[in-house]
Design a protein around this motif. Structure first.
Motif, PDB file in Angstrom:
ATOM      1  N   VAL A   1       0.901  -1.157   0.000  1.00  0.00           N
ATOM      2  CA  VAL A   1       0.000   0.000   0.000  1.00  0.00           C
ATOM      3  C   VAL A   1       0.937   1.203   0.000  1.00  0.00           C
ATOM      4  N   GLN A   2       1.136   1.786  -1.177  1.00  0.00           N
ATOM      5  CA  GLN A   2       2.176   2.782  -1.379  1.00  0.00           C
ATOM      6  C   GLN A   2       1.586   4.165  -1.648  1.00  0.00           C
ATOM      7  N   ARG A   3       2.019   5.145  -0.847  1.00  0.00           N
ATOM      8  CA  ARG A   3       1.637   6.545  -1.080  1.00  0.00           C
ATOM      9  C   ARG A   3       2.579   7.092  -2.146  1.00  0.00           C
ATOM     10  N   ASP A   4       2.009   7.669  -3.205  1.00  0.00           N
ATOM     11  CA  ASP A   4       2.808   8.208  -4.298  1.00  0.00           C
ATOM     12  C   ASP A   4       2.786   9.727  -4.282  1.00  0.00           C
ATOM     13  N   ALA A   5       3.829  10.327  -4.869  1.00  0.00           N
ATOM     14  CA  ALA A   5       3.961  11.783  -4.888  1.00  0.00           C
ATOM     15  C   ALA A   5       2.824  12.464  -5.645  1.00  0.00           C
ATOM     16  N   GLY A   6       2.167  11.740  -6.537  1.00  0.00           N
ATOM     17  CA  GLY A   6       1.097  12.331  -7.336  1.00  0.00           C
ATOM     18  C   GLY A   6      -0.202  12.550  -6.579  1.00  0.00           C
ATOM     19  N   GLY A   7      -0.248  12.225  -5.288  1.00  0.00           N
ATOM     20  CA  GLY A   7      -1.463  12.453  -4.502  1.00  0.00           C
ATOM     21  C   GLY A   7      -2.403  11.269  -4.484  1.00  0.00           C
TER      22      GLY A   7
ATOM     23  N   ALA B   1     -13.554  -1.735  -4.841  1.00  0.00           N
ATOM     24  CA  ALA B   1     -12.696  -1.653  -3.656  1.00  0.00           C
ATOM     25  C   ALA B   1     -12.779  -0.261  -3.036  1.00  0.00           C
ATOM     26  N   THR B   2     -12.606  -0.201  -1.716  1.00  0.00           N
ATOM     27  CA  THR B   2     -12.585   1.080  -1.007  1.00  0.00           C
ATOM     28  C   THR B   2     -11.477   1.075   0.032  1.00  0.00           C
ATOM     29  N   LEU B   3     -11.045   2.278   0.383  1.00  0.00           N
ATOM     30  CA  LEU B   3     -10.141   2.489   1.516  1.00  0.00           C
ATOM     31  C   LEU B   3     -10.891   3.335   2.524  1.00  0.00           C
ATOM     32  N   VAL B   4     -10.774   2.990   3.803  1.00  0.00           N
ATOM     33  CA  VAL B   4     -11.434   3.774   4.845  1.00  0.00           C
ATOM     34  C   VAL B   4     -10.379   4.280   5.811  1.00  0.00           C
ATOM     35  N   ASP B   5     -10.387   5.593   6.012  1.00  0.00           N
ATOM     36  CA  ASP B   5      -9.549   6.250   7.017  1.00  0.00           C
ATOM     37  C   ASP B   5     -10.436   6.415   8.244  1.00  0.00           C
ATOM     38  N   LYS B   6     -10.298   5.514   9.226  1.00  0.00           N
ATOM     39  CA  LYS B   6     -11.174   5.545  10.395  1.00  0.00           C
ATOM     40  C   LYS B   6     -10.931   6.778  11.256  1.00  0.00           C
TER      41      LYS B   6
ATOM     42  N   SER C   1      -0.945  12.472   7.657  1.00  0.00           N
ATOM     43  CA  SER C   1      -0.987  11.989   9.044  1.00  0.00           C
ATOM     44  C   SER C   1      -1.645  10.614   9.159  1.00  0.00           C
ATOM     45  N   THR C   2      -2.372  10.194   8.125  1.00  0.00           N
ATOM     46  CA  THR C   2      -3.015   8.872   8.131  1.00  0.00           C
ATOM     47  C   THR C   2      -1.996   7.828   7.708  1.00  0.00           C
ATOM     48  N   THR C   3      -1.711   6.898   8.590  1.00  0.00           N
ATOM     49  CA  THR C   3      -0.724   5.858   8.301  1.00  0.00           C
ATOM     50  C   THR C   3      -1.351   4.479   8.173  1.00  0.00           C
ATOM     51  N   GLU C   4      -2.628   4.346   8.531  1.00  0.00           N
ATOM     52  CA  GLU C   4      -3.294   3.050   8.495  1.00  0.00           C
ATOM     53  C   GLU C   4      -4.692   3.216   7.922  1.00  0.00           C
ATOM     54  N   VAL C   5      -5.081   2.301   7.038  1.00  0.00           N
ATOM     55  CA  VAL C   5      -6.405   2.334   6.416  1.00  0.00           C
ATOM     56  C   VAL C   5      -6.991   0.926   6.396  1.00  0.00           C
ATOM     57  N   GLU C   6      -8.281   0.857   6.158  1.00  0.00           N
ATOM     58  CA  GLU C   6      -8.954  -0.426   5.967  1.00  0.00           C
ATOM     59  C   GLU C   6      -9.251  -0.584   4.484  1.00  0.00           C
ATOM     60  N   PHE C   7      -8.830  -1.716   3.910  1.00  0.00           N
ATOM     61  CA  PHE C   7      -9.088  -2.024   2.507  1.00  0.00           C
ATOM     62  C   PHE C   7     -10.239  -3.010   2.432  1.00  0.00           C
ATOM     63  N   SER C   8     -11.228  -2.707   1.593  1.00  0.00           N
ATOM     64  CA  SER C   8     -12.382  -3.603   1.419  1.00  0.00           C
ATOM     65  C   SER C   8     -12.621  -3.867  -0.052  1.00  0.00           C
ATOM     66  N   LEU C   9     -12.912  -5.126  -0.366  1.00  0.00           N
ATOM     67  CA  LEU C   9     -13.351  -5.539  -1.688  1.00  0.00           C
ATOM     68  C   LEU C   9     -14.542  -6.455  -1.464  1.00  0.00           C
ATOM     69  N   PRO C  10     -15.679  -6.200  -2.128  1.00  0.00           N
ATOM     70  CA  PRO C  10     -16.859  -7.040  -1.906  1.00  0.00           C
ATOM     71  C   PRO C  10     -16.530  -8.526  -2.008  1.00  0.00           C
ATOM     72  N   THR C  11     -17.160  -9.313  -1.170  1.00  0.00           N
ATOM     73  CA  THR C  11     -17.042 -10.769  -0.990  1.00  0.00           C
ATOM     74  C   THR C  11     -15.857 -11.166  -0.116  1.00  0.00           C
TER      75      THR C  11
ATOM     76  N   ALA D   1      -9.484  -5.714   5.452  1.00  0.00           N
ATOM     77  CA  ALA D   1      -8.094  -5.838   5.880  1.00  0.00           C
ATOM     78  C   ALA D   1      -7.584  -4.482   6.352  1.00  0.00           C
ATOM     79  N   THR D   2      -6.948  -4.459   7.515  1.00  0.00           N
ATOM     80  CA  THR D   2      -6.324  -3.234   8.007  1.00  0.00           C
ATOM     81  C   THR D   2      -4.855  -3.267   7.611  1.00  0.00           C
ATOM     82  N   VAL D   3      -4.407  -2.211   6.901  1.00  0.00           N
ATOM     83  CA  VAL D   3      -3.035  -2.173   6.368  1.00  0.00           C
ATOM     84  C   VAL D   3      -2.396  -0.823   6.629  1.00  0.00           C
ATOM     85  N   LYS D   4      -1.065  -0.823   6.701  1.00  0.00           N
ATOM     86  CA  LYS D   4      -0.298   0.404   6.883  1.00  0.00           C
ATOM     87  C   LYS D   4       0.112   0.942   5.515  1.00  0.00           C
TER      88      LYS D   4
END
Length: 195
Positions: A84-90, A127-132, A175-185, A189-192
């Motif tokens: 799960v990689q943060r890229d310079a392009g935002g 798929a979605t990412l959730v910043d809790k 400041s967000t370092t952890e997100v939840e990744f969801s894909l239907p079915t 998954a909680t990932v950094k």
């Protein structure tokens, strides 16, 4: 011969030379269509439509892949997140694999595509990412023609098959370092986020 006639002759010769050169170049094309790898987007970590990929993006390496999370789904399916990689392009790019550990071919991939604005076939656009902490949900990015910036073309997964996938999302705040990744079915998954 006057200057006017000389210019016409030279102009005609230049036009004829250009036409001959264009025909020669067209004959060198060989009629082959470019391979998907050759036309992949510079911002995409792997080619869209990679439904048969046994290795994720950049998967020519023999080194074992890092496993950030592994969650189960319906009918013996497993989703593994490798980065799960943060890229310079935002944006944030999630790379992983979907594995069929069952004995039957899995054809329920239509649930993964989400709501497509234009029919682009099967994909992981749902798929979605959730910043809790920030209380925000991020959806897969789309290009100017409403196609997802994610793996497309997964219509089924055969028993024992592993299909590489990627999905790009808008980046949460730094400041967000952890997100939840969801894909239907699949389970969530909680990932950094790295980078």
């Amino acid at each position: 011969m006057s200057i006017r006639h000389t210019v016409k002759v030279r102009g005609g010769a230049a036009t004829a030379a250009v036409a001959v050169l264009a025909l020669a170049l067209a004959g060198c094309g060989g009629g082959e269509k470019p391979k998907a790898k050759d036309v992949q987007s510079a911002s995409s970590p792997q080619s869209q439509g990679n439904s048969s990929g046994a290795t994720p993006a950049g998967g020519a390496s023999s080194a074992p892949l890092q496993v950030l999370a592994s969650v189960t789904g319906a009918d013996g399916m497993t989703l593994v997140i490798n980065s799960v990689q943060r890229d310079a392009g935002g944006f944030v790019t999630v790379n992983g694999q979907i594995k069929n550990g069952g004995t039957e071919s899995f054809a329920g991939t239509s649930a993964w595509r989400g709501i497509e604005l234009k029919g682009s076939g099967e994909s992981v656009a749902g798929a979605t990412l959730v910043d809790k902490v920030g209380k925000k949900r991020y959806y897969v990015l789309r290009d100017t023609e409403s196609r997802c910036l994610c793996t497309t073309g997964i219509s089924s997964v055969a028993p024992g098959q592993s299909v590489a996938f990627f999905a790009q999302f808008p980046a949460p705040p730094a400041s967000t370092t952890e997100v939840e990744f969801s894909l239907p079915t699949f389970a969530t998954a909680t990932v950094k986020i790295s980078g």
